[in-house]
Design an enzyme around this catalytic site. Structure first.
Site, PDB file in Angstrom:
ATOM      1  N   ASP A  54      22.709  -3.198   8.029  1.00 17.75           N
ATOM      2  CA  ASP A  54      21.279  -2.908   8.152  1.00 17.75           C
ATOM      3  C   ASP A  54      20.663  -3.607   9.357  1.00 17.75           C
ATOM      4  O   ASP A  54      19.794  -3.054  10.016  1.00 17.75           O
ATOM      5  CB  ASP A  54      20.544  -3.360   6.881  1.00 17.75           C
ATOM      6  CG  ASP A  54      20.869  -2.457   5.711  1.00 17.75           C
ATOM      7  OD1 ASP A  54      21.001  -1.246   5.940  1.00 17.75           O
ATOM      8  OD2 ASP A  54      21.013  -2.966   4.591  1.00 17.75           O
ATOM      9  N   GLY A  55      21.128  -4.828   9.613  1.00 15.02           N
ATOM     10  CA  GLY A  55      20.597  -5.564  10.769  1.00 15.02           C
ATOM     11  C   GLY A  55      20.821  -4.780  12.055  1.00 15.02           C
ATOM     12  O   GLY A  55      19.922  -4.674  12.894  1.00 15.02           O
ATOM     13  N   ARG A  59      17.813  -3.429  14.447  1.00 18.68           N
ATOM     14  CA  ARG A  59      17.730  -3.814  15.855  1.00 18.68           C
ATOM     15  C   ARG A  59      17.788  -2.601  16.774  1.00 18.68           C
ATOM     16  O   ARG A  59      17.098  -2.544  17.788  1.00 18.68           O
ATOM     17  CB  ARG A  59      18.843  -4.826  16.194  1.00 18.68           C
ATOM     18  CG  ARG A  59      18.498  -6.246  15.709  1.00 18.68           C
ATOM     19  CD  ARG A  59      19.536  -7.265  16.166  1.00 18.68           C
ATOM     20  NE  ARG A  59      20.805  -7.116  15.460  1.00 18.68           N
ATOM     21  CZ  ARG A  59      21.050  -7.601  14.232  1.00 18.68           C
ATOM     22  NH1 ARG A  59      20.121  -8.281  13.595  1.00 18.68           N
ATOM     23  NH2 ARG A  59      22.227  -7.428  13.661  1.00 18.68           N
ATOM     24  N   TYR A 169      13.811  -7.517   1.528  1.00 10.23           N
ATOM     25  CA  TYR A 169      13.124  -8.775   1.188  1.00 10.23           C
ATOM     26  C   TYR A 169      12.183  -8.565  -0.005  1.00 10.23           C
ATOM     27  O   TYR A 169      12.087  -9.398  -0.911  1.00 10.23           O
ATOM     28  CB  TYR A 169      12.333  -9.226   2.429  1.00 10.23           C
ATOM     29  CG  TYR A 169      11.947 -10.675   2.505  1.00 10.23           C
ATOM     30  CD1 TYR A 169      12.212 -11.569   1.472  1.00 10.23           C
ATOM     31  CD2 TYR A 169      11.304 -11.165   3.654  1.00 10.23           C
ATOM     32  CE1 TYR A 169      11.842 -12.909   1.578  1.00 10.23           C
ATOM     33  CE2 TYR A 169      10.935 -12.490   3.765  1.00 10.23           C
ATOM     34  CZ  TYR A 169      11.197 -13.358   2.738  1.00 10.23           C
ATOM     35  OH  TYR A 169      10.826 -14.661   2.859  1.00 10.23           O
ATOM     36  N   ASN A 170      11.483  -7.432  -0.003  1.00  5.56           N
ATOM     37  CA  ASN A 170      10.564  -7.102  -1.083  1.00  5.56           C
ATOM     38  C   ASN A 170      11.236  -7.177  -2.452  1.00  5.56           C
ATOM     39  O   ASN A 170      10.706  -7.762  -3.393  1.00  5.56           O
ATOM     40  CB  ASN A 170      10.013  -5.690  -0.832  1.00  5.56           C
ATOM     41  CG  ASN A 170       9.248  -5.138  -2.017  1.00  5.56           C
ATOM     42  OD1 ASN A 170       8.135  -5.558  -2.286  1.00  5.56           O
ATOM     43  ND2 ASN A 170       9.852  -4.212  -2.732  1.00  5.56           N
ATOM     44  N   SER A 172      14.071  -8.703  -3.342  1.00  4.99           N
ATOM     45  CA  SER A 172      14.496 -10.073  -3.681  1.00  4.99           C
ATOM     46  C   SER A 172      13.317 -10.928  -4.118  1.00  4.99           C
ATOM     47  O   SER A 172      13.492 -11.965  -4.731  1.00  4.99           O
ATOM     48  CB  SER A 172      15.139 -10.776  -2.490  1.00  4.99           C
ATOM     49  OG  SER A 172      15.897  -9.911  -1.734  1.00  4.99           O
TER      50      SER A 172
HETATM   51  P1  NAP Z   1      19.958 -10.541   7.196  1.00  7.32           P
HETATM   52  O1  NAP Z   1      19.583 -11.963   6.986  1.00  7.32           O
HETATM   53  O2  NAP Z   1      21.383 -10.181   7.427  1.00  7.32           O
HETATM   54  O3  NAP Z   1      19.400  -9.603   5.987  1.00  7.32           O
HETATM   55  C1  NAP Z   1      19.413  -9.959   4.682  1.00  7.32           C
HETATM   56  C2  NAP Z   1      20.050  -8.875   3.819  1.00  7.32           C
HETATM   57  O4  NAP Z   1      19.118  -7.772   3.630  1.00  7.32           O
HETATM   58  C3  NAP Z   1      21.313  -8.253   4.403  1.00  7.32           C
HETATM   59  O5  NAP Z   1      22.279  -8.156   3.377  1.00  7.32           O
HETATM   60  C4  NAP Z   1      20.846  -6.889   4.870  1.00  7.32           C
HETATM   61  O6  NAP Z   1      21.869  -5.912   4.904  1.00  7.32           O
HETATM   62  C5  NAP Z   1      19.827  -6.553   3.782  1.00  7.32           C
HETATM   63  N1  NAP Z   1      18.852  -5.495   4.088  1.00  7.32           N
HETATM   64  C6  NAP Z   1      18.164  -5.267   5.231  1.00  7.32           C
HETATM   65  N2  NAP Z   1      17.327  -4.211   5.080  1.00  7.32           N
HETATM   66  C7  NAP Z   1      17.510  -3.759   3.802  1.00  7.32           C
HETATM   67  C8  NAP Z   1      16.956  -2.690   3.046  1.00  7.32           C
HETATM   68  N3  NAP Z   1      16.007  -1.887   3.547  1.00  7.32           N
HETATM   69  N4  NAP Z   1      17.386  -2.515   1.782  1.00  7.32           N
HETATM   70  C9  NAP Z   1      18.319  -3.323   1.245  1.00  7.32           C
HETATM   71  N5  NAP Z   1      18.862  -4.360   1.906  1.00  7.32           N
HETATM   72  C10 NAP Z   1      18.469  -4.566   3.165  1.00  7.32           C
HETATM   73  O7  NAP Z   1      19.014 -10.009   8.380  1.00  7.32           O
HETATM   74  P2  NAP Z   1      19.020  -8.568   9.037  1.00  7.32           P
HETATM   75  O8  NAP Z   1      20.310  -7.921   8.798  1.00  7.32           O
HETATM   76  O9  NAP Z   1      18.504  -8.748  10.425  1.00  7.32           O
HETATM   77  O10 NAP Z   1      17.888  -7.780   8.199  1.00  7.32           O
HETATM   78  C11 NAP Z   1      16.528  -8.111   8.272  1.00  7.32           C
HETATM   79  C12 NAP Z   1      15.966  -7.876   6.909  1.00  7.32           C
HETATM   80  O11 NAP Z   1      16.478  -8.850   6.005  1.00  7.32           O
HETATM   81  C13 NAP Z   1      14.474  -8.018   6.780  1.00  7.32           C
HETATM   82  O12 NAP Z   1      13.792  -6.865   7.200  1.00  7.32           O
HETATM   83  C14 NAP Z   1      14.312  -8.294   5.288  1.00  7.32           C
HETATM   84  O13 NAP Z   1      14.117  -7.107   4.531  1.00  7.32           O
HETATM   85  C15 NAP Z   1      15.645  -8.891   4.871  1.00  7.32           C
HETATM   86  N6  NAP Z   1      15.463 -10.261   4.415  1.00  7.32           N
HETATM   87  C16 NAP Z   1      15.703 -10.523   3.099  1.00  7.32           C
HETATM   88  C17 NAP Z   1      15.477 -11.770   2.583  1.00  7.32           C
HETATM   89  C18 NAP Z   1      15.747 -11.994   1.134  1.00  7.32           C
HETATM   90  O14 NAP Z   1      16.198 -11.046   0.470  1.00  7.32           O
HETATM   91  N7  NAP Z   1      15.467 -13.160   0.596  1.00  7.32           N
HETATM   92  C19 NAP Z   1      15.004 -12.808   3.388  1.00  7.32           C
HETATM   93  C20 NAP Z   1      14.794 -12.524   4.733  1.00  7.32           C
HETATM   94  C21 NAP Z   1      15.006 -11.239   5.229  1.00  7.32           C
HETATM   95  P3  NAP Z   1      23.143  -6.094   5.902  1.00  7.32           P
HETATM   96  O15 NAP Z   1      24.014  -7.082   5.219  1.00  7.32           O
HETATM   97  O16 NAP Z   1      23.770  -4.728   5.934  1.00  7.32           O
HETATM   98  O17 NAP Z   1      22.601  -6.542   7.241  1.00  7.32           O
HETATM   99 MN    MN Z   2      22.325  -8.462   8.361  1.00  7.06          MN
END
Ligand code: NAP
Ligand code: MN
Length: 270
Positions: A54-55, A59, A169-170, A172
């Site tokens: 997803d990242g 990007r 993030y939502n 979680s």
């Molecule tokens: P990352 O730290 O690798 O992302 C955290 C996890 O969220 C990864 O497993 C990523 O999938 C997953 N993810 C991203 N978008 C998603 C979606 N729409 N539905 C389900 N899972 C999703 O950072 P990143 O890969 O750059 O992604 C940025 C996103 O991370 C942010 O937009 C936010 O939604 C999420 N995030 C989550 C938390 C949390 O859950 N506590 C905290 C900060 C950010 P991949 O493993 O395939 O990359």
């Molecule tokens: Mn990621």
């Protein structure tokens, strides 16, 4: 091979070994079917294939400035919620693509207009735009919906998530999963404080995407706000207010079957 007369497809991969291997294989197979895959991103392409997690998808969307060219994702990453195709299914995917066995669905984007004392900036997010405190401080925010004061929020921050971002993030943070075709935004609190001193809503609110959400940091906190768009931080001086709505701009992706969303959800979350 040149692009002359050929249908152009962009293949965008992150730098992982697995992604590069998948990209090479994909390019070979696409070329064999008469498609042209340019070395550099081509704005005349008919499809963007993104390889990674997803990242990588997020990007790519930001890097190419929310293009109109539809996306499809091949997952070599961790979760890959947006990346619904597996490397082993490349042949089936190409077959269905060539035969036109797909629909194109919209992905709604969240827009935030950040107004500072003497300027304004626009941000666009695929998953969400989060307001947090710098240095992990509690933030105090006035929240308005359609110009109605809702609450004074105190806590770690507030997520404004799109339907497609609702599983990120939502989710979680206790937010709900919203079906991606619903044009709505979800406001989800991050560690809301509910005490004798502060009283904040503990659950999410889901509202139609055309109703504006406005968040005003308390005067003292104008310089303590961090804005996080799809995981990327932004800082501005003297923030007066941030107005959110669903953007008129959308991106799109291919959907190969009506069960795809539910299969993906089940296999990645349950
Ligand atoms: P990352 O730290 O690798 O992302 C955290 C996890 O969220 C990864 O497993 C990523 O999938 C997953 N993810 C991203 N978008 C998603 C979606 N729409 N539905 C389900 N899972 C999703 O950072 P990143 O890969 O750059 O992604 C940025 C996103 O991370 C942010 O937009 C936010 O939604 C999420 N995030 C989550 C938390 C949390 O859950 N506590 C905290 C900060 C950010 P991949 O493993 O395939 O990359
Ligand atoms: Mn990621």
């Amino acid at each position: 091979m040149s692009s002359k007369g050929n249908r152009i497809i962009n293949v965008i991969s992150n730098r992982n070994d697995a992604s590069i291997k998948t990209a090479n294989l994909l390019i070979e197979k696409l070329s064999a079917r008469g498609f042209y895959v340019p070395k550099n991103y081509d704005t005349n392409a008919e499809l963007n294939i993104c390889i990674g997690g997803d990242g990588a998808f997020l990007r790519t969307v930001h890097r190419y400035n929310f293009p109109n060219i539809p996306f499809v994702g091949i997952n070599t990453g961790h979760l890959g919620f947006y990346q619904e195709i597996l490397p082993k299914d490349i042949d089936g995917f190409i077959e269905k693509y060539v035969k036109g066995y797909y629909t194109i669905e919209k992905i709604f984007l969240v827009k935030a207009d950040v107004h500072t004392r003497d300027n304004s900036f626009q941000l666009l997010g695929v998953n969400e735009i989060v307001i947090k405190g710098i240095k992990s401080k509690v933030v105090h925010l006035e929240v308005f919906i359609n110009d109605n004061h809702l609450e004074k929020f105190s806590g770690d921050g507030i997520i404004v998530a799109t339907p497609a971002g609702s599983t990120g993030y939502n989710f979680s943070s206790g937010g709900s999963i919203i079906y991606p075709s619903l044009k709505a935004l979800q406001i989800t609190p991050l560690s809301p404080i509910s005490s004798r001193v502060y009283r904040s809503l503990l659950n999410s609110i889901i509202i139609p995407g055309d109703i504006p959400i406005t968040i005003e940091p308390e005067f003292l906190y104008e310089n303590s706000i961090l804005i996080v768009v799809d995981g990327v931080e932004f800082k501005y001086k003297n923030i007066n207010k941030i107005s959110y709505s669903i953007s008129e701009k959308t991106i799109s992706r291919l959907n190969f079957d009506k069960n795809m969303y539910w299969n993906n959800l089940k296999s990645k979350f349950l």
